[in-house]
Motif scaffolding. Structure first.
Motif, mmCIF file in Angstrom:
data_model
loop_
_atom_site.group_PDB
_atom_site.id
_atom_site.type_symbol
_atom_site.label_atom_id
_atom_site.label_comp_id
_atom_site.label_asym_id
_atom_site.label_seq_id
_atom_site.Cartn_x
_atom_site.Cartn_y
_atom_site.Cartn_z
ATOM 1 N N LYS A 58 34.151 46.790 55.086
ATOM 2 C CA LYS A 58 35.628 47.294 54.990
ATOM 3 C C LYS A 58 34.896 48.348 53.635
ATOM 4 N N SER A 59 36.243 49.254 53.939
ATOM 5 C CA SER A 59 35.829 50.235 52.955
ATOM 6 C C SER A 59 36.849 49.851 51.575
ATOM 7 N N SER A 60 36.968 50.821 50.811
ATOM 8 C CA SER A 60 37.457 50.475 48.654
ATOM 9 C C SER A 60 39.132 50.497 48.838
ATOM 10 N N THR A 61 39.336 50.995 50.055
ATOM 11 C CA THR A 61 41.256 50.853 49.917
ATOM 12 C C THR A 61 41.532 49.413 50.260
ATOM 13 N N ASN A 84 32.554 49.463 58.111
ATOM 14 C CA ASN A 84 31.897 50.049 57.865
ATOM 15 C C ASN A 84 29.961 49.934 57.427
ATOM 16 N N ASN A 105 27.814 50.408 54.057
ATOM 17 C CA ASN A 105 27.768 49.849 53.095
ATOM 18 C C ASN A 105 26.757 48.822 53.762
ATOM 19 N N ARG A 114 30.635 49.489 43.054
ATOM 20 C CA ARG A 114 30.530 49.126 44.581
ATOM 21 C C ARG A 114 30.518 48.327 45.025
#
Length: 302
Positions: A62-65, A80, A83, A265
Motif C-alpha cells: 500500500k501507499s502511505s495514504t 505498490n 516498498n 516508513r
C-alpha cells in the motif's frame, strides 16, 4: 408349530436389515458432521493467526495514504511494489542477511550436536546421580536471559569476544535445557534392544549414538532445528549487546535502525516484515512432518 418357527426367522431378519442399514448410514453421516465441525473450529482459530499476516502483506503493498485509511483498505487499488525495492536499498539488507544466516546456521549446528550428545548421556547411559543432575539442568529453565546477561557480557569482554559472532554461536555448542529435555524424552522411547544389538556387534557408545540413535531421531532433530532457527533468526537482544560494528549487524538490528528514525516508513517496514517472516514459514513448511511427529512422539513417552 415347530416347523413354522424356523421359517419365520429369515422373515424377521429381513425386517432388521433395513433398520441396521439406516443406523449405519446415520452413524456415518454423524461422523462426517463431527469431522466437518472440527475443521470449521480449526479454521476459525487459524484465522486468528492468518489474518495479521495477510494484513502485513497487504500493508507492504500500500501507499502511505491507503495504509492509514479509515475504514481500512484490505486490497490496495495499485500494488505498490516499490516498498520492497526500497526495503532492500534503504539499508544493507543483503549484508545483514548474510550476517544473520551465519549466526543461524552455526547456532543450529551447535544446538543439534551438543543437545543430542548430552541427551544421549541422560537417557541411554546409566551413571550415578544422573537424574539429580538432570533436575539441576532443568532448573536452569527458570533463569531468564536478563539475569545472566551482564555476567555473560563481562565474561565475553574479558576473553575478547565482544564485537564478534562468537557470543551468539559458541554457547549453543554447550547445550540448552529445553532441547535436552525434548531429545531425552525421544531417546527414551527408542527400544534399548537396538543399542544392545549394536554393542554385541562390537560397537561402542559413540558408534551406537552416531549410527543407531541419530538416524532414528530425524523428527526430534528437525524440531530442534526449527526452534533454534526461529530463536536465532528473530534474536534482537543478543546482537544488540554483543555486536558493536555496523558491518556485523543482523536483520533485527537493521530493522531497529529504520524504526528509530523520526518518520519511519511503515510500508517499507511491513515489506521488511514480510521478507523476515517468509524464511520461517518456508523452513516450517518443509520440516512440518518431522516437527509434528517429533512433538507427538516426545509427548507420548515417559
Amino acid at each position: 408349530m415347530k416347523m413354522a418357527l424356523p421359517a419365520s426367522e429369515p422373515h424377521q431378519q429381513r425386517k432388521l436389515v433395513p433398520n441396521q442399514g439406516k443406523t449405519r448410514r446415520f452413524d456415518k453421516l454423524n461422523r462426517k458432521m463431527s469431522k466437518l465441525l472440527v475443521y470449521l473450529i480449526l479454521l476459525l482459530f487459524s484465522l486468528v493467526f492468518i489474518v495479521p499476516f495477510l494484513w502485513l502483506i497487504s500493508g507492504s503493498l500500500k501507499s502511505s495514504t491507503e495504509l492509514f485509511a479509515d475504514p481500512p483498505i484490505w486490497i490496495p487499488e495499485v500494488l505498490n511494489w516499490s516498498n520492497y525495492k526500497e526495503a532492500f536499498s534503504s539499508f544493507p539488507f543483503l549484508l545483514y542477511l548474510k550476517n544473520t544466516l551465519i549466526v543461524v546456521v552455526f547456532s543450529c549446528v551447535g544446538a543439534v550436536l551438543s543437545n543430542a550428545f548430552i541427551a544421549y548421556g541422560f537417557s541411554r547411559i546409566e551413571w550415578k546421580y544422573r537424574d539429580a543432575v538432570f533436575i539441576v539442568v532443568l532448573a536452569t529453565l527458570m533463569l531468564p536471559f536478563q539475569v545472566i546477561m551482564i555476567p555473560l557480557f563481562l565474561l565475553f569482554k574479558d576473553i575478547g569476544w565482544i564485537g564478534t559472532y562468537l557470543p551468539l554461536i559458541v554457547p549453543h555448542f554447550f547445550g540448552n535445557a529445553f532441547f535436552i529435555f525434548l531429545l531425552r524424552q525421544f531417546f527414551k522411547g527408542i527400544p534399548k534392544e537396538l543399542s544392545e544389538a549394536a554393542k554385541m556387534d562390537g560397537a561402542n557408545e559413540f558408534i551406537v549414538f552416531w549410527k543407531v540413535i541419530l538416524p532414528l531421531s530425524k523428527p526430534i532433530l528437525a524440531t530442534v532445528v526449527i526452534f533454534q532457527f526461529i530463536e536465532a533468526w528473530r534474536d534482537f537482544l543478543g546482537p544488540l549487546i554483543f555486536l558493536s560494528d555496523n558491518s556485523h549487524y543482523t536483520l533485527s538490528l537493521g530493522v531497529q535502525q529504520i524504526m528509530s528514525q523520526n518518520d519511519p516508513r511503515w510500508g517499507l517496514l511491513m515489506a521488511i516484515g514480510v521478507a523476515m517472516t517468509l524464511p520461517i514459514i518456508i523452513i516450517f513448511f518443509f520440516l512440518q512432518r518431522y516437527f509434528i511427529e517429533g512433538i507427538t512422539f516426545t509427548g507420548s513417552k515417559g
